[in-house]
Design a protein around this motif. Structure first.
Motif, PDB file in Angstrom:
ATOM      1  N   CYS A  54       0.813  -1.222   0.000  1.00  0.00           N
ATOM      2  CA  CYS A  54       0.000   0.000   0.000  1.00  0.00           C
ATOM      3  C   CYS A  54       0.844   1.268   0.000  1.00  0.00           C
ATOM      4  N   LYS A  59      -2.580   1.352  -6.531  1.00  0.00           N
ATOM      5  CA  LYS A  59      -3.333   0.271  -7.172  1.00  0.00           C
ATOM      6  C   LYS A  59      -3.352  -0.967  -6.272  1.00  0.00           C
ATOM      7  N   TYR A  60      -2.212  -1.283  -5.685  1.00  0.00           N
ATOM      8  CA  TYR A  60      -2.155  -2.421  -4.772  1.00  0.00           C
ATOM      9  C   TYR A  60      -3.031  -2.160  -3.552  1.00  0.00           C
ATOM     10  N   CYS A  61      -3.029  -0.931  -3.081  1.00  0.00           N
ATOM     11  CA  CYS A  61      -3.847  -0.582  -1.921  1.00  0.00           C
ATOM     12  C   CYS A  61      -5.325  -0.792  -2.239  1.00  0.00           C
ATOM     13  N   THR A  62      -5.738  -0.417  -3.418  1.00  0.00           N
ATOM     14  CA  THR A  62      -7.118  -0.643  -3.846  1.00  0.00           C
ATOM     15  C   THR A  62      -7.440  -2.130  -3.853  1.00  0.00           C
ATOM     16  N   LEU A  63      -6.511  -2.939  -4.360  1.00  0.00           N
ATOM     17  CA  LEU A  63      -6.719  -4.393  -4.380  1.00  0.00           C
ATOM     18  C   LEU A  63      -6.829  -4.959  -2.965  1.00  0.00           C
ATOM     19  N   LEU A  65      -7.919  -3.370  -0.329  1.00  0.00           N
ATOM     20  CA  LEU A  65      -9.238  -2.983   0.178  1.00  0.00           C
ATOM     21  C   LEU A  65     -10.343  -3.834  -0.430  1.00  0.00           C
ATOM     22  N   GLN A  66     -10.242  -4.112  -1.727  1.00  0.00           N
ATOM     23  CA  GLN A  66     -11.252  -4.928  -2.398  1.00  0.00           C
ATOM     24  C   GLN A  66     -11.295  -6.352  -1.867  1.00  0.00           C
ATOM     25  N   GLU A  67     -10.192  -6.825  -1.344  1.00  0.00           N
ATOM     26  CA  GLU A  67     -10.145  -8.183  -0.785  1.00  0.00           C
ATOM     27  C   GLU A  67     -10.733  -8.255   0.616  1.00  0.00           C
ATOM     28  N   GLY A  68     -11.183  -7.122   1.130  1.00  0.00           N
ATOM     29  CA  GLY A  68     -11.816  -7.130   2.454  1.00  0.00           C
ATOM     30  C   GLY A  68     -10.830  -7.143   3.601  1.00  0.00           C
TER      31      GLY A  68
END
Length: 88
Positions: A54, A59-63, A65-68
């Motif tokens: 992050c 972009k990795y940070c968004t991923l 977050l999307q993974e919960g």
């Protein structure tokens, strides 16, 4: 074995190529799972890796977050080891 692998990934996450490989190979969902249900040491290292991802790439940070990752990270911030709390 999982703890050793995650410790190795924690070292790799400190360099750009390592972070890219972790994300590209689908490591983020596995790291979130380790934060949720891994050993104390595994949770520490997984949180450290997620932090590195992050910090260096939104972009990795968004991923992440999307993974919960937020609920297990919040739980770790309250009940984890001092190092885990620091990384969260």
């Amino acid at each position: 074995m999982v703890d050793k692998a995650v410790a190795l990934l924690a070292n790799l996450s400190t360099i750009a190529e390592g972070r890219l490989a972790i994300a590209r190979e689908g490591g983020i969902p596995l790291l979130v799972e380790i934060v949720e249900s891994g050993s104390r040491r595994g949770k520490e290292n997984a949180a450290s890796i997620l932090l590195q991802l992050c910090l260096h790439n939104s972009k990795y940070c968004t991923l992440v977050l999307q993974e919960g990752a937020v609920p297990p990270l919040v739980a770790l911030s309250q009940s984890g080891t001092p190092r885990a709390k620091e990384k969260v």
